[in-house]
Design a protein around this motif. Structure first.
Motif, PDB file in Angstrom:
ATOM      1  N   ILE A 177       0.860  -1.183   0.000  1.00 29.30           N
ATOM      2  CA  ILE A 177       0.000   0.000   0.000  1.00 29.30           C
ATOM      3  C   ILE A 177       0.894   1.229   0.000  1.00 29.30           C
ATOM      4  O   ILE A 177       1.773   1.375   0.853  1.00 29.30           O
ATOM      5  CB  ILE A 177      -0.916   0.010   1.238  1.00 29.30           C
ATOM      6  N   SER A 178       0.690   2.112  -0.974  1.00 27.44           N
ATOM      7  CA  SER A 178       1.534   3.304  -1.097  1.00 27.44           C
ATOM      8  C   SER A 178       0.919   4.517  -0.427  1.00 27.44           C
ATOM      9  O   SER A 178       1.643   5.445  -0.034  1.00 27.44           O
ATOM     10  CB  SER A 178       1.802   3.607  -2.569  1.00 27.44           C
ATOM     11  N   SER A 179      -0.394   4.552  -0.311  1.00 25.72           N
ATOM     12  CA  SER A 179      -1.052   5.678   0.353  1.00 25.72           C
ATOM     13  C   SER A 179      -2.466   5.275   0.723  1.00 25.72           C
ATOM     14  O   SER A 179      -3.050   4.363   0.134  1.00 25.72           O
ATOM     15  CB  SER A 179      -1.083   6.919  -0.547  1.00 25.72           C
ATOM     16  N   LEU A 180      -3.029   5.958   1.706  1.00 33.14           N
ATOM     17  CA  LEU A 180      -4.418   5.706   2.084  1.00 33.14           C
ATOM     18  C   LEU A 180      -4.993   6.960   2.721  1.00 33.14           C
ATOM     19  O   LEU A 180      -4.265   7.806   3.230  1.00 33.14           O
ATOM     20  CB  LEU A 180      -4.531   4.513   3.044  1.00 33.14           C
TER      21      LEU A 180
ATOM     22  N   GLN B  71     -14.165  15.573   8.068  1.00 33.45           N
ATOM     23  CA  GLN B  71     -12.775  15.510   8.503  1.00 33.45           C
ATOM     24  C   GLN B  71     -12.087  14.298   7.879  1.00 33.45           C
ATOM     25  O   GLN B  71     -12.707  13.246   7.695  1.00 33.45           O
ATOM     26  CB  GLN B  71     -12.688  15.419  10.024  1.00 33.45           C
ATOM     27  N   ASN B  72     -10.793  14.445   7.567  1.00 32.33           N
ATOM     28  CA  ASN B  72     -10.058  13.335   6.984  1.00 32.33           C
ATOM     29  C   ASN B  72      -8.587  13.443   7.323  1.00 32.33           C
ATOM     30  O   ASN B  72      -8.100  14.511   7.701  1.00 32.33           O
ATOM     31  CB  ASN B  72     -10.257  13.290   5.459  1.00 32.33           C
ATOM     32  N   TRP B  73      -7.888  12.336   7.222  1.00 30.98           N
ATOM     33  CA  TRP B  73      -6.433  12.311   7.349  1.00 30.98           C
ATOM     34  C   TRP B  73      -5.903  11.288   6.361  1.00 30.98           C
ATOM     35  O   TRP B  73      -6.608  10.373   5.941  1.00 30.98           O
ATOM     36  CB  TRP B  73      -5.990  11.987   8.775  1.00 30.98           C
ATOM     37  N   SER B  74      -4.655  11.480   5.973  1.00 28.48           N
ATOM     38  CA  SER B  74      -4.054  10.598   4.974  1.00 28.48           C
ATOM     39  C   SER B  74      -2.656  10.186   5.408  1.00 28.48           C
ATOM     40  O   SER B  74      -2.018  10.853   6.226  1.00 28.48           O
ATOM     41  CB  SER B  74      -4.001  11.281   3.602  1.00 28.48           C
ATOM     42  N   TYR B  75      -2.202   9.074   4.834  1.00 25.52           N
ATOM     43  CA  TYR B  75      -0.858   8.555   5.115  1.00 25.52           C
ATOM     44  C   TYR B  75      -0.192   8.232   3.789  1.00 25.52           C
ATOM     45  O   TYR B  75      -0.788   7.582   2.917  1.00 25.52           O
ATOM     46  CB  TYR B  75      -0.938   7.303   5.987  1.00 25.52           C
ATOM     47  N   THR B  76       1.020   8.698   3.631  1.00 19.94           N
ATOM     48  CA  THR B  76       1.806   8.412   2.437  1.00 19.94           C
ATOM     49  C   THR B  76       3.075   7.693   2.840  1.00 19.94           C
ATOM     50  O   THR B  76       3.854   8.205   3.642  1.00 19.94           O
ATOM     51  CB  THR B  76       2.147   9.702   1.684  1.00 19.94           C
ATOM     52  N   GLY B  77       3.263   6.527   2.299  1.00 23.51           N
ATOM     53  CA  GLY B  77       4.429   5.703   2.647  1.00 23.51           C
ATOM     54  C   GLY B  77       4.112   4.254   2.365  1.00 23.51           C
ATOM     55  O   GLY B  77       2.938   3.861   2.287  1.00 23.51           O
ATOM     56  N   SER B  78       5.112   3.447   2.188  1.00 27.07           N
ATOM     57  CA  SER B  78       4.910   2.049   1.831  1.00 27.07           C
ATOM     58  C   SER B  78       4.540   1.214   3.053  1.00 27.07           C
ATOM     59  O   SER B  78       5.245   1.232   4.056  1.00 27.07           O
ATOM     60  CB  SER B  78       6.184   1.483   1.185  1.00 27.07           C
ATOM     61  N   ILE B  79       3.409   0.520   2.949  1.00 23.90           N
ATOM     62  CA  ILE B  79       3.004  -0.461   3.954  1.00 23.90           C
ATOM     63  C   ILE B  79       3.121  -1.821   3.286  1.00 23.90           C
ATOM     64  O   ILE B  79       2.286  -2.198   2.459  1.00 23.90           O
ATOM     65  CB  ILE B  79       1.573  -0.210   4.448  1.00 23.90           C
ATOM     66  N   LEU B  80       4.167  -2.553   3.611  1.00 22.44           N
ATOM     67  CA  LEU B  80       4.441  -3.809   2.946  1.00 22.44           C
ATOM     68  C   LEU B  80       3.508  -4.912   3.434  1.00 22.44           C
ATOM     69  O   LEU B  80       2.823  -4.776   4.442  1.00 22.44           O
ATOM     70  CB  LEU B  80       5.900  -4.215   3.180  1.00 22.44           C
TER      71      LEU B  80
END
Length: 214
Positions: free
Chosen positions: A185-188, A197-206
């Motif tokens: 997963i690269s982003s969610l 309201q929202n928040w996001s995460y950017t980064g690899s989740i292997l």
């Protein structure tokens, strides 16, 4: 810098130094030894062998917790141990002069109210491993249960909509645990469709990785 206006979105009032913290989320508990003392009366009766004990009831308890804090760096180990010290050492004194009891969460849904009786710490591995031995006195020898709202959702498509119901209106600290069992997963992004309201995460989740958001 300069004249700046700041806004607070919310606040939380807690008893003691920290909000609710589960001991096992900070340290590895190797052994927990609870012991309960009972109170009762005994009578000697003429022409009868032994004693008469009409009733026994719990009087108090002790909790002995042995474990360790392990971290990759000395600074992280020290910070986690400081957090443990904040949990067990209440600095609040009630109006009658008594020290306030702490709510000790060993499990995330059960706690006891007690006060620290003794602490023993041992530093190892260049102080990256902090072994501890805590003993608590529990005047009210019962465990309290806290009902938690849990929701498990499989996300197989984007977007996926689901509902989590919270029947209360008090401030609650949300804990989201994201497990990846398919592909990287690269982003969610999480969005509250009611409030926007929202928040996001950017980064690899292997694969087999977990992302914990608290």
């Amino acid at each position: 810098t300069g004249d700046t206006t700041a806004y607070f979105d919310g606040g939380i009032l807690v008893e003691g130094d920290t909000a609710i913290t589960v001991i096992t989320s900070i340290a590895d508990v190797a052994k927990m030894i609870p012991a309960t003392q009972y109170r009762g009366q005994t009578f000697k009766i003429a022409r009868r062998v032994g004693l008469k004990i009409p009733n026994m009831q719990p009087e108090s308890a002790t909790w002995k917790i042995e474990g360790m804090v392990v971290a990759a760096t000395l600074a992280t180990a020290r910070t986690n141990l400081d957090t443990l010290n904040e949990i067990i050492n209440s600095q609040r004194i009630k109006p009658n002069g008594d020290r306030e009891y702490r709510d000790l969460y060993l499990f995330d849904d059960r706690f006891v109210r007690g006060i620290v009786q003794s602490t023993d710490k041992d530093n190892r591995a260049v102080m990256k491993v902090r072994e501890f031995d805590f003993k608590f006195s529990i005047p009210d020898p019962f465990e309290y249960f806290v009902q938690k709202t849990r929701h498990k959702q499989s996300v197989v498509a984007s977007p996926t909509t689901f509902t989590v119901t919270n029947n209360g209106n008090a401030f609650s600290r949300l804990l989201i645990n994201i497990l990846n069992n398919t592909s990287t997963i690269s982003s969610l992004t999480f969005e509250n469709l009611t409030s926007g309201q929202n928040w996001s995460y950017t980064g690899s989740i292997l694969t087999t990785d977990a992302l914990v958001v608290d």
